[in-house]
Design a protein around this motif. Structure first.
Motif, mmCIF file in Angstrom:
data_model
loop_
_atom_site.group_PDB
_atom_site.id
_atom_site.type_symbol
_atom_site.label_atom_id
_atom_site.label_comp_id
_atom_site.label_asym_id
_atom_site.label_seq_id
_atom_site.Cartn_x
_atom_site.Cartn_y
_atom_site.Cartn_z
ATOM 1 N N UNK A 259 0.722 -1.213 0.065
ATOM 2 C CA UNK A 259 0.039 -0.018 0.089
ATOM 3 C C UNK A 259 0.793 1.263 0.275
ATOM 4 N N UNK A 260 0.437 2.348 -0.147
ATOM 5 C CA UNK A 260 0.998 3.699 -0.263
ATOM 6 C C UNK A 260 0.973 4.097 1.169
ATOM 7 N N UNK A 261 0.585 3.284 2.388
ATOM 8 C CA UNK A 261 0.386 3.664 3.694
ATOM 9 C C UNK A 261 1.893 3.618 4.302
ATOM 10 N N UNK A 262 2.203 4.440 5.037
ATOM 11 C CA UNK A 262 3.448 4.704 5.735
ATOM 12 C C UNK A 262 3.307 4.836 7.196
ATOM 13 N N UNK A 263 4.215 4.312 8.073
ATOM 14 C CA UNK A 263 4.198 4.815 9.461
ATOM 15 C C UNK A 263 5.478 5.653 9.308
ATOM 16 N N UNK A 264 5.221 6.671 10.173
ATOM 17 C CA UNK A 264 6.505 7.886 9.904
ATOM 18 C C UNK A 264 6.732 8.696 11.081
ATOM 19 N N UNK A 265 7.734 9.200 11.378
ATOM 20 C CA UNK A 265 8.115 9.860 12.667
ATOM 21 C C UNK A 265 7.996 11.537 11.791
ATOM 22 N N UNK A 266 7.212 12.291 12.542
ATOM 23 C CA UNK A 266 7.084 13.538 12.226
ATOM 24 C C UNK A 266 7.709 14.491 13.212
ATOM 25 N N UNK A 267 8.366 15.376 12.459
ATOM 26 C CA UNK A 267 9.235 16.390 13.542
ATOM 27 C C UNK A 267 8.175 17.678 13.622
ATOM 28 N N UNK A 268 8.626 17.977 14.951
ATOM 29 C CA UNK A 268 7.848 19.326 14.923
ATOM 30 C C UNK A 268 8.935 20.524 14.642
ATOM 31 N N UNK A 269 8.665 20.946 13.498
ATOM 32 C CA UNK A 269 9.533 22.199 12.714
ATOM 33 C C UNK A 269 9.590 23.297 13.342
ATOM 34 N N UNK A 270 8.718 23.390 14.212
ATOM 35 C CA UNK A 270 8.682 24.904 15.021
ATOM 36 C C UNK A 270 9.294 24.936 15.991
ATOM 37 N N UNK A 271 10.199 23.891 16.656
ATOM 38 C CA UNK A 271 11.000 24.317 17.768
ATOM 39 C C UNK A 271 12.147 23.329 17.678
ATOM 40 N N UNK A 272 13.096 23.829 18.435
ATOM 41 C CA UNK A 272 14.369 22.874 18.465
ATOM 42 C C UNK A 272 14.059 21.579 19.243
ATOM 43 N N UNK A 273 14.562 20.731 19.062
ATOM 44 C CA UNK A 273 15.746 20.170 17.806
ATOM 45 C C UNK A 273 14.965 20.137 16.423
ATOM 46 N N UNK A 274 13.785 19.917 16.573
ATOM 47 C CA UNK A 274 13.204 19.402 15.379
ATOM 48 C C UNK A 274 13.470 20.412 14.310
ATOM 49 N N UNK A 275 13.865 21.445 14.269
ATOM 50 C CA UNK A 275 13.874 22.589 13.370
ATOM 51 C C UNK A 275 15.314 22.444 12.794
ATOM 52 N N UNK A 276 16.174 21.698 13.472
ATOM 53 C CA UNK A 276 17.656 21.300 12.831
ATOM 54 C C UNK A 276 17.672 20.342 11.888
ATOM 55 N N UNK A 277 18.099 20.664 10.773
ATOM 56 C CA UNK A 277 18.154 19.506 9.772
ATOM 57 C C UNK A 277 19.164 18.351 10.338
ATOM 58 N N UNK A 278 20.420 18.790 10.825
ATOM 59 C CA UNK A 278 21.254 17.839 11.647
ATOM 60 C C UNK A 278 20.754 16.651 12.251
ATOM 61 N N UNK A 279 19.899 17.323 13.291
ATOM 62 C CA UNK A 279 18.970 16.610 14.354
ATOM 63 C C UNK A 279 18.262 15.613 13.687
ATOM 64 N N UNK A 280 17.530 16.045 12.438
ATOM 65 C CA UNK A 280 16.547 15.014 11.815
ATOM 66 C C UNK A 280 17.366 13.895 11.082
ATOM 67 N N UNK A 281 18.311 14.497 10.530
ATOM 68 C CA UNK A 281 18.997 13.431 9.900
ATOM 69 C C UNK A 281 19.806 12.311 10.853
ATOM 70 N N UNK A 282 19.971 12.776 12.038
ATOM 71 C CA UNK A 282 20.600 12.101 13.010
ATOM 72 C C UNK A 282 19.729 10.939 13.326
ATOM 73 N N UNK A 283 18.348 11.503 13.701
ATOM 74 C CA UNK A 283 17.385 10.588 13.983
ATOM 75 C C UNK A 283 17.297 9.412 12.771
#
Lengths: 519, 316, 314, 273
Positions: A259-283
């Motif tokens: 299916x095209x259904x995914x389970x995913x982690x969404x980041x809160x891009x409005x505050x740290x550390x979710x707004x840091x690309x490096x952190x998201x890549x680390x996750x």
């Protein structure tokens, strides 16, 4: 008591099962006799109320109630033609005015379709079979919209002022091959029988029964016992571990559909550390995708690609799959300034505050959340799990009250808005399951462009640009692409799955037939 | 002549948290028709247990040894169902707590009719009629009204009279009365005693009357039995008891009855032992000798028609 | 009848308090009640949400909603459920008979069985049989009923295939309905009976030490006449309140068992109303339950007064 | 008497359960968050097999003792404290305060507990302590009611009257004279609440409400039934938590019943041998 005991001993002998009655178990709860407002019933009426279009297994649009459509250059004027051989179950033919009526009526009364009426400038009926819808702005994807928009008979509904509380049987009048003949919500059964005015290909089935269960375990047992022949859940799978067991009995065919259904982690891009690309890549590098696949989907799920859009969607772009690399994850975290300076195993930010994050999710993703928390803990990020029921989840994600959240996409959700999952991230949108976190102009620009084009070539390049955007910016990390497992009793054969509704599509019920020689 | 009731070496014990607890120890007593025996003794010495054992209801966890013969029939081994045919008919008991002795949720009349029907097989009307007559005879002017009353609506005196009617209505040969007059004022007390005497006189019943009231013993009793710490220590004729009590305890009772000055030792209220050896009264006795400590005294004949449990029979 | 003004006032205050709680608690909880009406994968038009909010009266300030809520209680009109798309009263009425069919036999059978066996067990002395039976009842009472239900479902329905897996009925004939009802009634009856057994046993053991029993026995009353004619009538008095209160919790008492056996009764309705934030339905249900409890309390008091002459006559 | 013996035995068994709870970490054969091969049947390495995530079921069961007992005990403590305070105050003060408190007890008794609990735990996802407080606040009225009537009785009893005459202060009378006399009743009620709270917690967890991180026995049952335990007939996963709940509740209730029997103040209307 004695009577009950007697009843218990003398099991009511059921009529020998007619070979061409198909029984489907479901955990969806039809709560009312209302085809427009009941969410679960809205799926089941696929058999009685064909949509204008459907998706074929490759995800391409295919005609159903309508065989043809034309769009004006500026995408504001859509013309549909209704096929000749469709008749309502009271004998009247399906006409273009049914289509225009439906768009206006459903648009006026059903909140989730409200935008349709607002956007509609006028309707025209060119001839009894040809309807025209004119919109106030370019609408490039109305064909997809009409794969799930109900078309209802005008002569039945036009005199019903408050359809939400309408519960008469007349609303079951449909033009599909099967229509609802009986519905007993206390017993949890919906019975569908053939529409005698159906002029299309003759279905091999005489009757279809939908049996509602309150939990998957009892449903599985009923399946194993032969009370039902297959099971259905929108955008969801039969439990993987139970499927293995069913397969071993030899009485079931197990069909796996991607299916095209995914389970995913969404980041809160409005505050740290979710707004840091490096952190998201680390996750993304900290997660053990293989173990997730093994434990959460018992090996059935597909590891997702970096481009978020799952395999199976049109214009899928093969990008490098993220892999587990805790060392890299730690390096990325260091680079973001998160170091474990006091040696307690938890990293601190520049101010010396420990990196303690809230992972919000619902009970559905409880196990997945535990795993993710553990992986992140392994690279020095302490995660506080906050597992809530769905209403609370919606409230909290709408207030951006989290650092990370785990949720899922549905096949329809991947197609809504500009498609490719944009509906989940576009910050200008709201809705029950959507995160609306991305307000990056680059992203919004791609969305708007996608909404404004129909040319396949342009669409392709935009879709690819979007996937590259996902892979580069990681607004979310896909954890697993779900596979839908459908067990079917070997007594029936000829199953047909579509990417949107799984087996609950009209075509399927025209092709399913009793298998020969098997009782 | 065989006595109506013949008790021999009756020993009753209870299983308690700290082992067995013997309440009655080697009680022997005969009773003949038409005689009133007054049983007296300190509170808690076992008088009530004796009464309840006689009627076969010593209580849960009771161990009964020895023999009770009633009209030649052994009662200690009698089954519950057979015994229940004797209770209330040939043998009846009047309890000391009239307020609590009747079922609080049933009308009084029904509780009186019930045993009557059980023992005689009378129908409801006949039994009811008989009960109403009984009530009238007992001095209830408005018998009919009483019949439908509930126990909590009646005074203690009324209830006691009702219990007495109930016990006597079938003219039992043995009547056991456990302080029947305790809850009553003086005038009623006298009438209670009159009725007891009447039952003796009218149908020659034997009455075992448990009381502290020596007045009563003087008026009614043919014989007096005295109990100390679970043992009978003296059985005497009523006149013999009042004029020449044999046991030191009896002597102290009679002294105080006649308001004579106390002559015993100062520790008169010291607890009594229940030891198996030696005399149980020893801690209060002013005549004790080393022998009293070593040897348990037996009931010995002492004077005319009397017995005493003491090494020092004053008649000798 | 023993109800004075203070008592009445107290009941009314209790009702006011509970109804206010019913109003407040759902509204104090996080989450928008509209959320579940839309669908997981719908991108919403905010205007549509607002329209719906107006339609459902949720746009009003809380105090105005509260006044309207009381208006509804007084007129016994609970409004519409937007999940079940029908009148709350009609919905509740359609569920009541099914749950009643489950709980009435349970309360009655459980009451009779438990009280009779409890009386016998309390009356008879210690024996191995008696101790064993008491332990059995203690174990049944200590096991969560849903666990017992699941065990029965697994053994009798899954393994032995003697009973259906779910629901109140298939074909709707009487034998079919009884067939569906058998296991849940059995489990719940066992549970209620064991509780009544334990209470009754304790009560009888107290009661049998009383003077009136001794007096009755001393008059030759024995056997069933004594046990049921004298001891039982006294020991059963406190049970009357207990059983009357069972009637009060009639609709919520079987909640977990209804869920295990997938029976669409009141219990599941409560559960789903909670999970989907269906305010009107929640309020309607709590109102019905509360009224039942109050009525059951009054009934208990009346029964008690009827049965106990000490209260009746004063 | 017999009840005495049962009381002692019950106390020992409860102590044993408590010891298991306290030393759960040492008794459990494996770290309950360590993963092995999922869905393994019982064997020498895993006495009760492993679950859907590969956690050792026996270890999870032993660790679950902690949560289940903690919730039971904490609830009983909250309910008893509130009930005792309210009951003593109502019973002793009389008149106005009594009216208010009795009214409050009546209100709380009329609240349908299980639906209310479902409502609250669905919305609050309470952890062990919050849940205990919630449960305690729903479970105190029966205790308060009993304490109140016991206090009323004791108040009338002569010795308290005499204490009043001697001029003891109110708290002194409440705590020094009345409390010790109603303690047996309170103790028995404490245990009954303990048992009842454990069942309530197990029910809420079984519905999948409450905090999923609270790995109690009820939650184990929920997981077992929702992750294929029933379908696979994995009785080694389903039965142990159920039996454990029943076993603890039986122990606690039997002790409570024994306490109730021995603790009853001998009344005048009862015959004594």
């Amino acid at each position: 008591m004695l009577v009950a005991l007697w009843a218990g001993c003398a099991r009511p002998t059921e009529n020998p099962l007619p070979k061409n009655r198909l029984k489907i178990g479901t955990v969806h709860r039809v709560k009312s006799r209302n085809i427009l407002f009941d969410k679960a019933l809205g799926v089941f009426i696929n058999l009685s109320h064909p949509h204008l279009f459907a998706l074929d297994p490759d995800g391409e649009i295919r005609g159903l109630l309508s065989d043809d459509y034309r769009v004006s250059e500026d995408f504001t004027r859509w013309t549909f033609r209704v096929r000749d051989h469709y008749f309502w179950s009271d004998g009247l033919p399906v006409t273009a005015s049914d289509v225009t009526f439906s768009v206006k009526y459903v648009g006026r009364h059903v909140p989730s379709r409200r935008w349709m009426e607002r956007s509609l400038v006028r309707t025209e009926v060119l001839d009894p079979k040809t309807a025209v819808l004119v919109f106030d702005q370019p609408r490039t994807n109305m064909d997809i919209e009409f794969t799930s928009f109900p078309i209802i008979p005008r002569h039945v509904w036009e005199n019903i002022p408050r359809p939400r509380f309408y519960s008469e049987n007349r609303q079951f009048i449909g033009c599909g091959p099967f229509i609802i003949a009986g519905m007993d919500l206390n017993a949890g059964v919906i019975r569908l029988r053939k529409n005698s005015y159906w002029k299309g290909p003759r279905p091999a089935l005489e009757e279809v029964e939908i049996h509602m269960y309150h939990n998957l375990d009892v449903l599985s047992l009923a399946l194993e016992r032969g009370d039902i022949d297959t099971c259905y859940k929108y955008a969801d799978t039969y439990p993987y571990t139970s499927a293995q067991r069913l397969a071993e009995t030899g009485r079931f065919t197990i069909k796996k559909t991607r299916t095209t259904g995914l389970t995913f982690i969404g980041f809160n891009l409005k505050r740290a550390p979710g707004n840091q690309l490096g952190f998201r890549r680390a996750v993304a590098r900290a997660l053990d995708y293989r173990e997730i696949q093994k434990l959460i989907t018992s090996g059935y799920g597909d590891p997702p690609g970096a481009g978020f859009v799952p395999r199976g969607m049109p214009y899928f772009l093969e990008l490098e799959k993220p892999t587990r690399d805790p060392g890299e994850a730690e390096r990325l975290l260091e680079a973001c300034g998160y170091r474990d300076s006091d040696g307690d195993g938890i990293r601190e930010n520049a101010d010396g505050k420990p990196l303690k994050l809230v992972l919000l999710s619902t009970t559905r993703h409880h196990r997945m959340s535990e795993l993710v928390a553990e992986y992140l803990g392994g690279v020095g990020v302490e995660v506080e799990l906050r597992i809530v029921e769905s209403a609370t989840w919606v409230a909290m994600k709408d207030e951006y009250d989290y650092h990370l959240t785990i949720t899922r996409t549905t096949p329809w959700g991947m197609r809504m808005h500009a498609g490719y999952g944009t509906g989940y991230f576009d910050a200008r949108r709201t809705g029950e399951g959507v995160l609306h976190t991305v307000s990056d102009p680059a992203f919004l620009g791609i969305c708007d462009s996608l909404l404004a084009v129909r040319d396949p070539k342009k669409k392709k390049s935009l879709a690819r640009a979007l996937q590259q955007y996902y892979a580069r910016n990681l607004p979310a990390v896909a954890l697993v692409q779900r596979v839908i497992v459908t067990p079917t009793n070997v007594r029936f054969t000829g199953w047909y799955h579509d990417p949107l509704f799984g087996i609950f599509n009209l075509q399927n019920f025209l092709t399913v037939r009793p298998a020969h020689g098997i009782q | 002549m065989n006595p109506l009731l013949r008790i021999r070496e009756l020993t009753v014990g209870f299983e308690g948290p700290r082992g067995k607890n013997t309440v009655l120890d080697g009680v022997s007593l005969d009773m003949n028709p038409g005689e009133v025996v007054v049983l007296t003794g300190e509170t808690g010495c076992g008088k009530s247990v004796l009464a309840r054992t006689l009627i076969g209801l010593p209580g849960d966890h009771a161990r009964v040894q020895g023999s009770i013969r009633f009209k030649g029939r052994e009662l200690t081994t009698l089954g519950e169902s057979r015994f229940s045919r004797i209770r209330g008919r040939s043998m009846a008991m009047i309890l000391q707590n009239p307020q609590l002795a009747l079922n609080p949720v049933l009308p009084v009349g029904r509780q009186l009719v019930e045993p009557l029907r059980r023992h005689t097989g009378m129908d409801r009307h006949a039994a009811g009629k008989r009960v109403r007559e009984g009530l009238k005879k007992m001095g209830f002017e408005r018998g009919e009204e009483i019949f439908h009353r509930y126990p909590f609506q009646l005074s203690g005196g009324m209830l006691q009279r009702i219990l007495i009617i109930s016990a006597m209505i079938l003219k039992p040969e043995l009547l056991i009365a456990d302080e029947p007059a305790r809850a009553l004022d003086d005038s009623l007390r006298n009438s209670v005693h009159r009725w007891l005497a009447e039952s003796r006189d009218r149908w020659n019943a034997a009455v075992l009357l448990i009381t502290h009231d020596l007045d009563l013993a003087a008026k009614l009793a043919s014989r007096v039995a005295v109990m100390v710490a679970g043992q009978l220590v003296e059985i005497n004729t009523a006149t013999g008891f009042l004029t020449g009590p044999l046991h030191p305890y009896s002597q102290s009772l009679v002294r105080s009855y006649f308001n004579l000055p106390w002559e015993g030792p100062a520790d008169a209220l010291s607890p009594l032992s229940r030891s198996a050896t030696g005399c149980r009264y020893i801690s209060r006795c002013d005549r004790k000798t080393p022998r009293c400590l070593e040897k348990k005294p037996e009931m010995i004949p002492c004077g005319k028609g009397a017995k005493v449990r003491c090494h020092h029979c004053p008649m000798e | 009848m023993g109800f004075n003004k203070t008592r009445l006032l107290r009941v009314l205050l209790a009702l006011f308090f509970i109804f206010t709680l019913n109003f407040l608690i759902p509204r104090m909880m996080p989450g928008d009640p509209l959320v579940f009406l839309m669908g997981e994968d719908v991108v919403l038009d905010p205007g549509a949400m607002d329209e719906l909010r107006v339609e459902m009266g949720l746009d009003q300030p809380l105090w105005r909603q509260y006044i309207r809520y009381w208006g509804r209680i007084v007129t016994l009109d609970f409004g519409y459920s937007y999940h079940y798309n029908q009148k709350v009263s009609a919905l509740i009425l359609s569920r009541i008979p099914w749950t009643l069919g489950l709980m009435l036999p349970v309360i009655l059978l459980g009451g009779i069985l438990g009280m009779v066996t409890g009386t016998l067990s309390g009356w008879k002395g210690d024996s191995r049989l008696n101790r064993g039976f008491t332990t059995l009842n203690l174990v049944i009472y200590s096991t969560p009923p849903y666990f017992l239900a699941l065990a029965c479902l697994y053994v009798f329905s899954v393994r032995l295939e003697l009973f259906p897996l779910k629901g109140f009925m298939d074909s709707g004939t009487l034998p079919d309905i009884l067939h569906h009802y058998f296991l849940p009634v059995l489990v719940l009856t066992a549970f209620f009976a064991s509780r009544n057994f334990l209470l009754m046993r304790g009560s009888v053991r107290q009661e049998k030490k009383k003077w009136y029993v001794l007096r009755a026995r001393s008059m030759g009353i024995h056997g069933p006449r004594l046990v049921f004619g004298h001891v039982f009538v006294n020991a059963a008095l406190p049970m009357v309140t207990m059983i009357a209160l069972d009637f009060g919790f009639l609709f919520s008492g079987a909640l977990l068992v209804e869920i295990v056996f997938s029976m669409n009764g009141m219990g599941i309705l409560i559960y789903e109303a909670v999970l989907s934030r269906d305010y009107p339905l929640l309020q309607g249900i709590f109102l019905v339950i509360t009224l039942m409890v109050v009525l059951a309390n009054l009934a208990a008091e009346i029964c008690y007064h009827r049965l106990d002459p000490r209260l009746r006559i004063q | 008497m017999k009840a005495q013996k049962r009381k002692t035995r019950g106390a020992f068994l409860m102590l044993a359960w408590l010891l298991v709870a306290v030393f759960a970490g040492m008794i459990a054969p494996h770290d309950p968050s360590r993963r092995f091969e999922p869905y393994s049947p019982p064997g020498s390495r895993h006495l009760l097999g492993t679950n859907d995530m590969g956690y050792d079921i026996l270890s999870e069961l032993i660790m679950g003792t902690r949560i289940s007992l903690l919730v039971g005990l904490a609830t009983a403590a909250v309910a008893t404290l509130v009930g005792l305070a309210a009951g003593l105050a109502a019973g002793y003060s009389g008149r106005f305060l009594d009216e208010i408190l009795t009214g409050l007890i009546d209100v709380f008794l009329m609240i349908p507990r299980i639906p209310m609990l479902i409502l609250l735990s669905a919305f609050m996802q309470p952890g062990a302590l919050t849940l205990s407080i919630l449960l305690g606040l729903l479970w105190w009225p029966p205790i308060a009611r009993i304490v109140r009537s016991a206090t009323l009785q004791e108040k009338k009893a002569a010795f308290v009257e005499s204490a009043v005459c001697l001029g003891f202060s109110r708290p002194r009378i409440l705590l020094g004279e009345i409390l010790p006399n109603i303690m047996p009743v309170v103790k028995a009620k404490f245990l009954m609440t303990f048992a009842s709270a454990m069942i309530a917690e197990a029910s809420i967890s079984f519905l999948g409400l409450g905090n999923p991180l609270l790995r109690s026995w009820g939650r184990m049952l929920y997981t077992a039934f929702n992750k294929g335990g029933l379908i696979h007939g994995m009785y080694w996963w389903i039965l142990p938590p159920g039996f454990c709940i029943a076993a603890v509740v039986v122990t606690v209730m039997a002790t409570g019943m024994a306490l109730e029997e021995t603790g009853r103040s001998p009344k005048r209307e009862v015959l004594r041998p």
